[in-house]
Scaffold this motif. Structure first.
Motif, PDB file in Angstrom:
ATOM      1  N   UNK A  12      16.103  14.115 -17.823  1.00 35.50           N
ATOM      2  CA  UNK A  12      15.750  14.785 -16.570  1.00 35.50           C
ATOM      3  C   UNK A  12      14.422  15.530 -16.708  1.00 35.50           C
ATOM      4  N   UNK A  13      14.282  16.315 -17.782  1.00 35.27           N
ATOM      5  CA  UNK A  13      13.056  17.094 -17.972  1.00 35.27           C
ATOM      6  C   UNK A  13      11.829  16.188 -18.071  1.00 35.27           C
ATOM      7  N   UNK A  14      11.894  15.193 -18.935  1.00 34.23           N
ATOM      8  CA  UNK A  14      10.757  14.291 -19.109  1.00 34.23           C
ATOM      9  C   UNK A  14      10.564  13.404 -17.881  1.00 34.23           C
ATOM     10  N   UNK A  15      11.667  13.047 -17.223  1.00 30.83           N
ATOM     11  CA  UNK A  15      11.578  12.233 -16.017  1.00 30.83           C
ATOM     12  C   UNK A  15      10.879  12.962 -14.885  1.00 30.83           C
ATOM     13  N   UNK A  16      11.153  14.258 -14.744  1.00 30.76           N
ATOM     14  CA  UNK A  16      10.463  15.047 -13.726  1.00 30.76           C
ATOM     15  C   UNK A  16       8.964  15.103 -14.007  1.00 30.76           C
ATOM     16  N   UNK A  17       8.606  15.215 -15.292  1.00 28.13           N
ATOM     17  CA  UNK A  17       7.184  15.254 -15.664  1.00 28.13           C
ATOM     18  C   UNK A  17       6.509  13.924 -15.329  1.00 28.13           C
ATOM     19  N   UNK A  18       7.153  12.813 -15.681  1.00 24.16           N
ATOM     20  CA  UNK A  18       6.550  11.493 -15.468  1.00 24.16           C
ATOM     21  C   UNK A  18       6.536  11.095 -13.997  1.00 24.16           C
ATOM     22  N   UNK A  19       7.534  11.550 -13.244  1.00 18.87           N
ATOM     23  CA  UNK A  19       7.659  11.096 -11.854  1.00 18.87           C
ATOM     24  C   UNK A  19       6.652  11.756 -10.922  1.00 18.87           C
ATOM     25  N   UNK A  20       6.176  12.933 -11.274  1.00 18.76           N
ATOM     26  CA  UNK A  20       5.219  13.623 -10.393  1.00 18.76           C
ATOM     27  C   UNK A  20       3.896  12.865 -10.303  1.00 18.76           C
ATOM     28  N   UNK A  21       3.246  12.491 -11.430  1.00 20.51           N
ATOM     29  CA  UNK A  21       2.021  11.679 -11.306  1.00 20.51           C
ATOM     30  C   UNK A  21       2.276  10.337 -10.623  1.00 20.51           C
ATOM     31  N   UNK A  22       3.462   9.751 -10.849  1.00 19.22           N
ATOM     32  CA  UNK A  22       3.780   8.473 -10.203  1.00 19.22           C
ATOM     33  C   UNK A  22       3.829   8.633  -8.692  1.00 19.22           C
ATOM     34  N   UNK A  23       4.507   9.687  -8.216  1.00 12.12           N
ATOM     35  CA  UNK A  23       4.585   9.932  -6.775  1.00 12.12           C
ATOM     36  C   UNK A  23       3.207  10.243  -6.196  1.00 12.12           C
ATOM     37  N   UNK A  24       2.398  11.001  -6.932  1.00 14.46           N
ATOM     38  CA  UNK A  24       1.049  11.325  -6.465  1.00 14.46           C
ATOM     39  C   UNK A  24       0.188  10.069  -6.365  1.00 14.46           C
ATOM     40  N   UNK A  25       0.383   9.142  -7.311  1.00 11.10           N
ATOM     41  CA  UNK A  25      -0.372   7.878  -7.261  1.00 11.10           C
ATOM     42  C   UNK A  25      -0.001   7.086  -6.010  1.00 11.10           C
ATOM     43  N   UNK A  26       1.293   7.056  -5.681  1.00 13.41           N
ATOM     44  CA  UNK A  26       1.726   6.373  -4.466  1.00 13.41           C
ATOM     45  C   UNK A  26       1.176   7.037  -3.216  1.00 13.41           C
ATOM     46  N   UNK A  27       1.185   8.370  -3.203  1.00  9.00           N
ATOM     47  CA  UNK A  27       0.638   9.112  -2.069  1.00  9.00           C
ATOM     48  C   UNK A  27      -0.851   8.817  -1.904  1.00  9.00           C
ATOM     49  N   UNK A  28      -1.592   8.839  -3.001  1.00  9.65           N
ATOM     50  CA  UNK A  28      -3.034   8.583  -2.955  1.00  9.65           C
ATOM     51  C   UNK A  28      -3.305   7.171  -2.423  1.00  9.65           C
ATOM     52  N   UNK A  29      -2.503   6.205  -2.887  1.00 10.87           N
ATOM     53  CA  UNK A  29      -2.682   4.827  -2.407  1.00 10.87           C
ATOM     54  C   UNK A  29      -2.427   4.753  -0.903  1.00 10.87           C
ATOM     55  N   UNK A  30      -1.387   5.437  -0.442  1.00 13.00           N
ATOM     56  CA  UNK A  30      -1.082   5.442   0.983  1.00 13.00           C
ATOM     57  C   UNK A  30      -2.204   6.050   1.809  1.00 13.00           C
ATOM     58  N   UNK A  31      -2.775   7.157   1.327  1.00 10.40           N
ATOM     59  CA  UNK A  31      -3.854   7.818   2.052  1.00 10.40           C
ATOM     60  C   UNK A  31      -5.103   6.948   2.107  1.00 10.40           C
ATOM     61  N   UNK A  32      -5.421   6.269   0.989  1.00  6.49           N
ATOM     62  CA  UNK A  32      -6.650   5.494   0.922  1.00  6.49           C
ATOM     63  C   UNK A  32      -6.536   4.132   1.616  1.00  6.49           C
ATOM     64  N   UNK A  33      -5.448   3.422   1.349  1.00  9.23           N
ATOM     65  CA  UNK A  33      -5.299   2.062   1.873  1.00  9.23           C
ATOM     66  C   UNK A  33      -4.558   2.059   3.212  1.00  9.23           C
ATOM     67  N   UNK A  34      -3.515   2.873   3.314  1.00 14.12           N
ATOM     68  CA  UNK A  34      -2.734   2.911   4.550  1.00 14.12           C
ATOM     69  C   UNK A  34      -3.547   3.369   5.746  1.00 14.12           C
ATOM     70  N   UNK A  35      -4.518   4.242   5.506  1.00 13.74           N
ATOM     71  CA  UNK A  35      -5.342   4.750   6.612  1.00 13.74           C
ATOM     72  C   UNK A  35      -6.219   3.664   7.226  1.00 13.74           C
ATOM     73  N   UNK A  36      -6.405   2.553   6.517  1.00 17.69           N
ATOM     74  CA  UNK A  36      -7.227   1.447   7.028  1.00 17.69           C
ATOM     75  C   UNK A  36      -6.410   0.455   7.855  1.00 17.69           C
ATOM     76  N   UNK A  37      -5.085   0.648   7.874  1.00 17.87           N
ATOM     77  CA  UNK A  37      -4.204  -0.248   8.629  1.00 17.87           C
ATOM     78  C   UNK A  37      -3.443   0.599   9.647  1.00 17.87           C
ATOM     79  N   UNK A  38      -3.752   0.435  10.923  1.00 16.23           N
ATOM     80  CA  UNK A  38      -3.079   1.276  11.912  1.00 16.23           C
ATOM     81  C   UNK A  38      -1.782   0.625  12.386  1.00 16.23           C
ATOM     82  N   UNK A  39      -0.696   1.358  12.253  1.00 15.40           N
ATOM     83  CA  UNK A  39       0.606   0.932  12.765  1.00 15.40           C
ATOM     84  C   UNK A  39       1.117   2.048  13.668  1.00 15.40           C
TER      85      UNK A  39
END
Length: 461
Positions: free
Chosen positions: A192-219
């Protein structure tokens, strides 16, 4: 020489190279029947266990005994935990607790940062709730907030889906990581402890991808009701503190147990340690979480705890994953009995793959057959006997192996994954948009998680 040794030392009577061939065939059959022919993973994993046991020369009686022992041994430690976690998730869904948590997060980050809010909400909700269910639960909220903010649904959908995915694959008590921890005998608090550490950068990477690429596709968010109407639909929402309690309290208790078990004995060796070992045992902690979830209900009666109530529905949902987990345990135990782990470990140790090996195996299984949970359970069962030879048998090594498997199980969500269709259909994406948004986002997320886990391995191992 190695072939001869492993043919004699294991319970199997065939050379190590033949065991390796049998394993490759078994994994191929798992991928073929669960992926292409959509046969239920429970049946496929048991069939694979029979196949390996019989053709390895383990013997008919020993094969059946190993399947039964592996199934029972796995569920002994994990069955109640999975059932309790699923009940908590179902009550959060039905009581409006998930929406209450969303409200609390929005107050903190602000309604102008909707993608960030949806990523955080998904990250929290998916700790006890399957990502598929979590996306369905939160989809109306996601559409309402996207419409209110005037932004593309593509951005918020990717933010939500990757936020859900991060904890779904990396942080117990989600069933996949719990099952992997049980298969690999890893300390759950450490995972749990190490998973929380690893999952935060993973979630941030997904968020960043959504902001950069998703913003170019309007739905366009296709929703008539406003955010306020959505809240009203649930009636009086439970207080946020009680909505978070069934998730946060069990995690804290499990972590405290892990701290109490440190070699330095920070809580001593007497009554205090015994208390934390009891209260922080995953079974006790998750059952306390179930009791806390009852606080989310205005009227606690048979519609919650009765034979056809919410608890019963949660148990029905848990039954499938419990059976798959048990079948994965059977497959892994048969593999251990053949001695194949020692042979593979000795063969692969010269390549110094370390944590890269569990990531690659899980990624191949996930991409081929679609289910992250099946990929996690199968890979952990496969790798359990290999850990000493791979240099991953320490407490940190076992915990990081669980996380490396979880990172691999993100790569990638595409057309053979039910989650891909949940995300695309609830977000008005066509298939090509789904591949560009959901599939690539999960690839980026899994790679980032793997890099973080490898860095942790370099420091801790």
């Amino acid at each position: 020489m190695i072939d001869a040794l492993y043919g004699q030392e294991g319970n199997s009577m065939v050379p190590g190279s033949i065991l390796l061939l049998l394993l490759a065939i078994a994994v191929g059959l798992i991928i073929l029947f669960t992926g292409k022919y959509r046969v239920h993973a429970f049946l496929v994993l048991l069939a694979a266990a029979y196949f390996v046991g019989i053709f390895s020369g383990l013997g008919l009686a020993k094969t059946v005994d190993a399947i039964a022992a592996g199934f029972g041994g796995t569920l002994k430690s994990i069955g109640i935990v999975i059932a309790a976690g699923t009940i908590i998730g179902y009550i959060l869904e039905k009581s409006g607790g998930a929406i209450s948590m969303a409200e609390a997060v929005l107050k903190i980050v602000g309604k102008h940062r909707v993608p960030h809010a949806m990523s955080i909400i998904g990250y929290i909700v998916s700790i006890p709730v399957f990502c598929d269910s979590g996306f369905v639960i939160l989809s109306p909220l996601n559409k309402a907030l996207s419409k209110r903010a005037g932004i593309s649904l593509a951005v918020t959908a990717v933010a939500l889906s990757t936020g859900l995915y991060a904890t779904h694959t990396l942080v117990p008590p989600t069933p996949g990581p719990i099952a992997a921890a049980a298969n690999l005998n890893a300390d759950l608090g450490l995972v749990i402890l190490l998973g929380l550490i690893a999952s935060i950068p993973a979630a941030l990477a997904g968020l960043y991808y959504g902001l950069k690429v998703g913003s170019k596709i309007y739905i366009e968010p296709d929703i008539e009701e406003s955010y306020e109407d959505l809240i009203k639909k649930y009636g009086k929402l439970p207080p946020a503190k009680w909505a978070f309690a069934p998730l946060v309290v069990p995690i804290i208790l499990i972590v405290l147990k892990s701290i109490a078990d440190f070699p330095s004995h920070p809580f001593g060796t007497g009554m205090a340690k015994e208390f934390f070992d009891f209260i922080g045992h995953p079974i006790t902690a998750l059952l306390l979480g179930v009791l806390l979830s009852f606080k989310l209900v205005d009227k606690l009666d048979e519609h919650v705890y009765g034979p056809t109530g919410w608890v019963a529905e949660g148990l029905k949902n848990a039954a499938i994953i419990i059976l798959i987990t048990g079948a994965g345990g059977s497959f892994g135990y048969v593999l251990r009995q053949t001695g194949i782990g020692d042979y593979i470990g000795t063969t692969l140790s010269s390549y110094h793959l370390g944590l890269i090996l569990p990531f690659i195996i899980a990624a191949l299984l996930k991409t081929a057959q679609g289910s992250s949970t099946v990929a996690i359970i199968t890979t952990s069962a496969l790798l359990a006997p290999l850990l000493p030879s791979l240099g991953l048998s320490t407490p940190y090594g076992r915990a990081l192996t669980v996380l490396a498997i979880g990172a691999g199980s993100m790569v990638v969500s595409h057309a053979n994954d039910s989650y891909f269709w949940v995300v695309t259909q609830f977000s008005n994406m066509d298939v090509m948009q789904g591949y560009k948004l959901q599939t690539v986002a999960t690839f980026v997320e899994g790679i980032v998680a793997a890099i973080v886990i490898l860095i942790m391995g370099a420091v801790l191992l």
